[in-house]
Design a protein around this motif. Structure first.
Motif, PDB file in Angstrom:
ATOM      1  N   UNK A   1       0.997  -1.119   0.013  1.00 41.09           N
ATOM      2  CA  UNK A   1      -0.088   0.078   0.071  1.00 41.09           C
ATOM      3  C   UNK A   1       0.845   1.335   0.007  1.00 41.09           C
ATOM      4  N   UNK A   2       1.915   1.250   0.793  1.00 45.22           N
ATOM      5  CA  UNK A   2       2.892   2.543   0.853  1.00 45.22           C
ATOM      6  C   UNK A   2       3.548   2.649  -0.396  1.00 45.22           C
ATOM      7  N   UNK A   3       3.784   1.749  -1.136  1.00 46.19           N
ATOM      8  CA  UNK A   3       4.706   1.891  -2.504  1.00 46.19           C
ATOM      9  C   UNK A   3       3.561   2.330  -3.561  1.00 46.19           C
ATOM     10  N   UNK A   4       2.344   1.849  -3.556  1.00 50.91           N
ATOM     11  CA  UNK A   4       1.276   2.356  -4.194  1.00 50.91           C
ATOM     12  C   UNK A   4       1.019   4.021  -4.001  1.00 50.91           C
ATOM     13  N   UNK A   5       1.026   4.399  -2.848  1.00 58.63           N
ATOM     14  CA  UNK A   5       1.075   5.738  -2.390  1.00 58.63           C
ATOM     15  C   UNK A   5       2.107   6.441  -3.097  1.00 58.63           C
ATOM     16  N   UNK A   6       3.280   5.973  -2.901  1.00 56.72           N
ATOM     17  CA  UNK A   6       4.614   6.653  -3.641  1.00 56.72           C
ATOM     18  C   UNK A   6       4.399   6.829  -4.986  1.00 56.72           C
ATOM     19  N   UNK A   7       4.177   5.756  -5.761  1.00 54.55           N
ATOM     20  CA  UNK A   7       4.143   5.740  -7.079  1.00 54.55           C
ATOM     21  C   UNK A   7       3.134   6.553  -8.000  1.00 54.55           C
ATOM     22  N   UNK A   8       1.848   6.510  -6.971  1.00 54.19           N
ATOM     23  CA  UNK A   8       0.838   7.431  -7.292  1.00 54.19           C
ATOM     24  C   UNK A   8       1.320   8.747  -7.455  1.00 54.19           C
ATOM     25  N   UNK A   9       1.909   9.392  -6.366  1.00 57.27           N
ATOM     26  CA  UNK A   9       2.397  10.596  -6.295  1.00 57.27           C
ATOM     27  C   UNK A   9       3.501  10.992  -7.254  1.00 57.27           C
ATOM     28  N   UNK A  10       4.378   9.857  -7.400  1.00 58.05           N
ATOM     29  CA  UNK A  10       5.437   9.950  -8.654  1.00 58.05           C
ATOM     30  C   UNK A  10       4.899  10.185  -9.974  1.00 58.05           C
ATOM     31  N   UNK A  11       3.611   9.461  -9.881  1.00 59.32           N
ATOM     32  CA  UNK A  11       3.255   9.581 -11.341  1.00 59.32           C
ATOM     33  C   UNK A  11       2.519  10.981 -11.742  1.00 59.32           C
ATOM     34  N   UNK A  12       2.280  11.631 -10.420  1.00 57.90           N
ATOM     35  CA  UNK A  12       1.549  12.914 -10.499  1.00 57.90           C
ATOM     36  C   UNK A  12       2.722  14.019 -10.782  1.00 57.90           C
ATOM     37  N   UNK A  13       3.956  13.626 -10.869  1.00 55.24           N
ATOM     38  CA  UNK A  13       5.030  14.463 -10.883  1.00 55.24           C
ATOM     39  C   UNK A  13       5.605  15.294  -9.681  1.00 55.24           C
ATOM     40  N   UNK A  14       5.549  14.550  -8.618  1.00 53.08           N
ATOM     41  CA  UNK A  14       5.907  14.959  -7.288  1.00 53.08           C
ATOM     42  C   UNK A  14       7.173  14.480  -6.968  1.00 53.08           C
TER      43      UNK A  14
ATOM     44  N   UNK B   1      13.673   2.017  -5.784  1.00 51.55           N
ATOM     45  CA  UNK B   1      14.328   0.760  -6.222  1.00 51.55           C
ATOM     46  C   UNK B   1      13.271  -0.310  -6.145  1.00 51.55           C
ATOM     47  N   UNK B   2      12.692  -0.362  -4.955  1.00 51.47           N
ATOM     48  CA  UNK B   2      11.771  -1.611  -4.707  1.00 51.47           C
ATOM     49  C   UNK B   2      10.684  -1.604  -5.684  1.00 51.47           C
ATOM     50  N   UNK B   3      10.092  -0.589  -5.837  1.00 52.73           N
ATOM     51  CA  UNK B   3       8.967  -0.429  -6.750  1.00 52.73           C
ATOM     52  C   UNK B   3       9.224  -0.657  -8.187  1.00 52.73           C
ATOM     53  N   UNK B   4      10.578  -0.070  -8.753  1.00 54.42           N
ATOM     54  CA  UNK B   4      11.029  -0.417 -10.121  1.00 54.42           C
ATOM     55  C   UNK B   4      11.301  -1.958 -10.280  1.00 54.42           C
ATOM     56  N   UNK B   5      11.986  -2.406  -9.255  1.00 58.82           N
ATOM     57  CA  UNK B   5      12.046  -4.080  -9.237  1.00 58.82           C
ATOM     58  C   UNK B   5      10.818  -4.849  -9.475  1.00 58.82           C
TER      59      UNK B   5
END
Length: 99
Positions: free
Chosen positions: A33-46, A67-71
């Motif tokens: 769930x936390x990685x999803x939060x991070x990637x969602x914000x990352x996708x928004x350009x944060x 790196x965990x997300x990208x892996x």
């Protein structure tokens, strides 16, 4: 008039279609769930700092998530991970093979 079925040139620096073909929703669902939060914000350009502030974590923790997300998504780099976030939010990544 452009042919919508024409192949993407081999010299294209970032071939989104290849990314879609390699993804499956199960990879995205493998994120915590936390990685999803991070990637969602990352996708928004944060930025990392903005993500840290919004989630109440340190910037170092955000950097550790990337790196965990990208892996897990089997992509190289945060920008491709951001594309995945956008694709997921639009429903483009829907099943095996990403289609």
């Amino acid at each position: 008039m452009a042919n919508k079925d024409a192949p993407i040139p081999e010299f294209a620096p970032f071939r989104v279609i290849d990314l879609i073909d390699r993804l499956s929703k199960s990879r995205v669902e493998a994120l915590t769930p936390r990685e999803r939060e991070v990637i969602s914000l990352l996708g928004g350009g944060a930025s990392n700092r903005s993500i840290a502030t919004m989630l109440g974590i340190t910037e170092r923790t955000v950097k550790a998530h990337i790196p965990r997300i990208t892996d897990k998504l089997d992509v190289n780099g945060r920008y491709k991970a951001a594309v995945v976030a956008v694709l997921e939010s639009t429903g483009t990544v829907t099943g095996p093979g990403g289609r």
